[in-house]
Design a protein around this motif. Structure first.
Motif, mmCIF file in Angstrom:
data_model
loop_
_atom_site.group_PDB
_atom_site.id
_atom_site.type_symbol
_atom_site.label_atom_id
_atom_site.label_comp_id
_atom_site.label_asym_id
_atom_site.label_seq_id
_atom_site.Cartn_x
_atom_site.Cartn_y
_atom_site.Cartn_z
ATOM 1 N N UNK A 64 39.039 11.549 55.280
ATOM 2 C CA UNK A 64 37.676 12.098 55.346
ATOM 3 C C UNK A 64 36.671 11.073 55.836
ATOM 4 N N UNK A 65 36.773 9.856 55.314
ATOM 5 C CA UNK A 65 35.720 8.875 55.586
ATOM 6 C C UNK A 65 35.945 8.065 56.854
ATOM 7 N N UNK A 66 37.173 7.998 57.335
ATOM 8 C CA UNK A 66 37.462 7.194 58.538
ATOM 9 C C UNK A 66 37.872 8.079 59.730
ATOM 10 N N UNK A 67 38.856 8.935 59.504
ATOM 11 C CA UNK A 67 39.383 9.730 60.619
ATOM 12 C C UNK A 67 38.423 10.848 61.038
ATOM 13 N N UNK A 68 37.912 11.602 60.076
ATOM 14 C CA UNK A 68 37.029 12.731 60.416
ATOM 15 C C UNK A 68 35.785 12.282 61.191
ATOM 16 N N UNK A 69 35.073 11.228 60.753
ATOM 17 C CA UNK A 69 33.899 10.799 61.531
ATOM 18 C C UNK A 69 34.250 10.345 62.947
ATOM 19 N N UNK A 110 17.442 31.918 59.147
ATOM 20 C CA UNK A 110 17.262 30.563 59.683
ATOM 21 C C UNK A 110 18.470 30.212 60.534
ATOM 22 N N UNK A 111 18.228 29.783 61.768
ATOM 23 C CA UNK A 111 19.297 29.351 62.660
ATOM 24 C C UNK A 111 19.519 27.849 62.499
ATOM 25 N N UNK A 112 20.770 27.469 62.263
ATOM 26 C CA UNK A 112 21.122 26.075 61.994
ATOM 27 C C UNK A 112 21.427 25.374 63.309
ATOM 28 N N UNK A 113 20.677 24.319 63.602
ATOM 29 C CA UNK A 113 20.816 23.635 64.896
ATOM 30 C C UNK A 113 22.023 22.707 64.950
ATOM 31 N N UNK A 114 22.442 22.149 63.800
ATOM 32 C CA UNK A 114 23.536 21.178 63.833
ATOM 33 C C UNK A 114 24.130 21.016 62.442
ATOM 34 N N UNK A 115 25.380 20.547 62.409
ATOM 35 C CA UNK A 115 26.032 20.144 61.165
ATOM 36 C C UNK A 115 26.194 18.627 61.191
ATOM 37 N N UNK A 116 25.755 17.972 60.128
ATOM 38 C CA UNK A 116 25.793 16.510 60.040
ATOM 39 C C UNK A 116 26.761 16.080 58.942
ATOM 40 N N UNK A 117 27.565 15.065 59.228
ATOM 41 C CA UNK A 117 28.566 14.588 58.288
ATOM 42 C C UNK A 117 28.199 13.171 57.855
ATOM 43 N N UNK A 118 28.172 12.957 56.530
ATOM 44 C CA UNK A 118 27.716 11.693 55.961
ATOM 45 C C UNK A 118 28.866 10.950 55.286
ATOM 46 N N UNK A 119 28.851 9.621 55.408
ATOM 47 C CA UNK A 119 29.777 8.739 54.695
ATOM 48 C C UNK A 119 28.984 7.519 54.242
ATOM 49 N N UNK A 120 29.160 7.141 52.979
ATOM 50 C CA UNK A 120 28.500 5.949 52.429
ATOM 51 C C UNK A 120 26.992 5.962 52.646
ATOM 52 N N UNK A 121 26.399 7.127 52.450
ATOM 53 C CA UNK A 121 24.944 7.228 52.508
ATOM 54 C C UNK A 121 24.355 7.230 53.901
ATOM 55 N N UNK A 122 25.188 7.415 54.939
ATOM 56 C CA UNK A 122 24.670 7.417 56.306
ATOM 57 C C UNK A 122 25.282 8.585 57.096
ATOM 58 N N UNK A 123 24.499 9.206 57.981
ATOM 59 C CA UNK A 123 25.076 10.231 58.863
ATOM 60 C C UNK A 123 25.959 9.561 59.912
#
Length: 511
Positions: A362-367, A69-82
């Protein structure tokens, strides 16, 4: 007494790949494993681009791409939202024939390798363990415990320890295994589920909750969850069940579990053996180095060990090289293992660190940073080059010599492709060969013909310049497709001196 050229301990992907490559070279192998059957609860998922490039030599790459399976994207979530997305589809465009992230679970991977090995008439000897071994004047004598409890004494020219982190071979060599153990307990679960995170892409939760990644598998709603368990639950790892892991991270990613096919927990270490060789015995894969799962590097690095060692053992056993060639295995592979452990340790420590500052990062800078990095082609290319292992090189090491264009001895040969062809096609044959991009001398043509060294002369095209290749120079390629010599001349005496200095006689037919 049962005798083989190479006795391989351990039938995970590393040991199986070593056995396959050696068998292709005509080496007589024997491979044993203590388990009764191949694994079904594997953790490794990603097959990196560099591994797929090398798998072309065994006609494995297309089968894996077709069934994975080829992965189209990586999604990062914070507080229940991408909150951020990193596109992965064709992220390595122009760098490799496999410019994507490929998921092919280790259990399926192992089964494919086993089937291909059986095509060579080699079967894994199950429920067979190595108890001890000693080196003799002309090889290794090993003491095995067979499935019926009887002991067998066998001999081999060389022994390869691909027997995992608790390696009997490493302990027999008395090689230190310095490093440490992460405090978190990992869990892995193969599930049938639904929700927005089951869209065939990779999803990671960056919250203060336990770390969780959702990896897509082939098939609708199938995924592998890899997460961590902290607090008091980590003290009872052996008895944990899926219901004990944090539901908080799973709920944050809106994963609705419908069925759990299997579940397992484990601890992760970061260690590199002090030596990868002791006389006629070698360490590779997890027996030589273990690290965090960050970046999907572990299994691929073990496979790289196997291919590096295989062609060198085959050359020595066939009379195509002096035994001193084997000294280069540890030199080349231990340097990469040490860098990899250091890098993955930093990444994993950032992702799983606890405390207010770590949570803010993680939750502020990375997004904030991830989308901006993803918008730059150079950033995406750097990420792909690093994770895919196409930048792995052996520059400055004994078997690497010279520079031509942007390519150094020890580099992976750059891939160049346009409407007129692909310079990787000749690399399907795992043998010494010479590449010239442009024109070469009559002396080079005559010398290669006389010595039966394959010479591939490509008419000069813009694609070669783009790839950083030099016009009218030459590249001597090793059987594992790394550049042995990069030289701007067309003088075959450079090749002749190289082979003489290294005790190599590569003038054997390609397997």
């Amino acid at each position: 007494m049962n005798r083989s050229d190479v006795l391989i301990i351990g039938a995970g992907p590393t040991g199986l790949v070593l056995a396959l490559w050696l068998s292709k070279f005509g080496v007589q192998v024997r491979i044993i494993d203590k388990t009764a059957a191949p694994g079904t609860t594997s953790r490794a998922l990603a097959v990196q681009a560099r591994t797929l490039e090398l798998y072309r030599q065994l006609d494995l790459a297309e089968t894996i791409v077709r069934n994975g399976h080829q992965v189209a994207a990586a999604n990062f979530w914070v507080n229940g939202k991408p909150v951020a997305q990193l596109p992965l589809n064709r992220i390595g465009e122009g760098l490799t024939p496999y410019s994507f992230v490929e998921i092919f679970p280790q259990d399926q991977h192992e089964q494919l390798l086993i089937e291909r090995l059986e095509d060579y008439g080699v079967r894994v000897e199950r429920e067979t363990t190595l108890e001890s071994f000693e080196e003799t004047s002309d090889g290794v004598t090993a003491h095995l415990r067979l499935p019926d409890g009887e002991q067998e004494i066998c001999q081999a020219c060389y022994l390869a320890g691909a027997d995992g982190a608790r390696s009997v071979v490493r302990k027999n060599l008395d090689a230190g295994f310095p490093g440490g153990t992460y405090q978190q307990i990992f869990y892995v679960a193969d599930v049938q589920a639904s929700g927005p995170a089951l869209n065939g892409e990779l999803h990671l939760d960056l919250d203060e909750a336990d770390f969780l990644a959702v990896f897509p598998l082939a098939g609708k709603g199938r995924a592998r969850l890899i997460g961590t368990v902290r607090d008091e639950r980590a003290e009872r790892a052996e008895t944990l069940e899926f219901s004990d892991v944090s539901s908080r991270a799973i709920e944050h990613l809106k994963v609705h579990i419908e069925d759990v096919h299997w579940f397992s927990t484990y601890r992760v270490h970061h260690r590199v053996a002090e030596h990868f060789r002791g006389g006629r015995a070698f360490l590779l894969g997890d027996a030589a180095h273990v690290h965090s799962p960050a970046g999907g590097q572990g299994m691929n690095t073990g496979i790289g060990d196997a291919i590096n060692l295989a062609w060198k053992l085959a050359a020595v056993l066939s009379g195509g090289a002096e035994a001193k060639l084997l000294d280069s295995y540890e030199i080349e592979r231990i340097a990469f293992a040490r860098r990899l452990v250091s890098t993955t340790d930093k990444v994993f420590s950032f992702v799983t660190a606890e405390g207010r500052m770590a949570d803010l990062l993680r939750t502020r800078l990375a997004p904030f940073l991830i989308p901006r990095m993803a918008s730059f082609e150079a950033s995406r290319e750097f990420l792909f080059r690093t994770v895919s292992q196409v930048t792995l090189n052996y520059r400055g090491m004994p078997l690497s010599q010279g520079t031509a264009g942007h390519v150094h001895g020890g580099d992976r040969l750059p891939w160049a492709h346009d409407g007129e062809g692909d310079n990787y096609e000749p690399l399907r044959q795992p043998c010494w060969q010479v590449h010239v991009y442009g024109d070469t001398s009559d002396e080079m043509l005559a010398w290669c013909l006389e010595h039966h060294l394959p010479l591939h002369v490509f008419d000069w095209r813009p694609a070669f310049e783009t790839a950083g290749l030099a016009r009218n120079g030459f590249y001597l390629l090793r059987p594992d497709t790394y550049v042995a010599i990069a030289d701007s001349s067309a003088d075959p005496k450079v090749i002749e001196r190289y082979f003489k200095d290294h005790g190599i006689r590569p003038f054997l037919p390609c397997p």
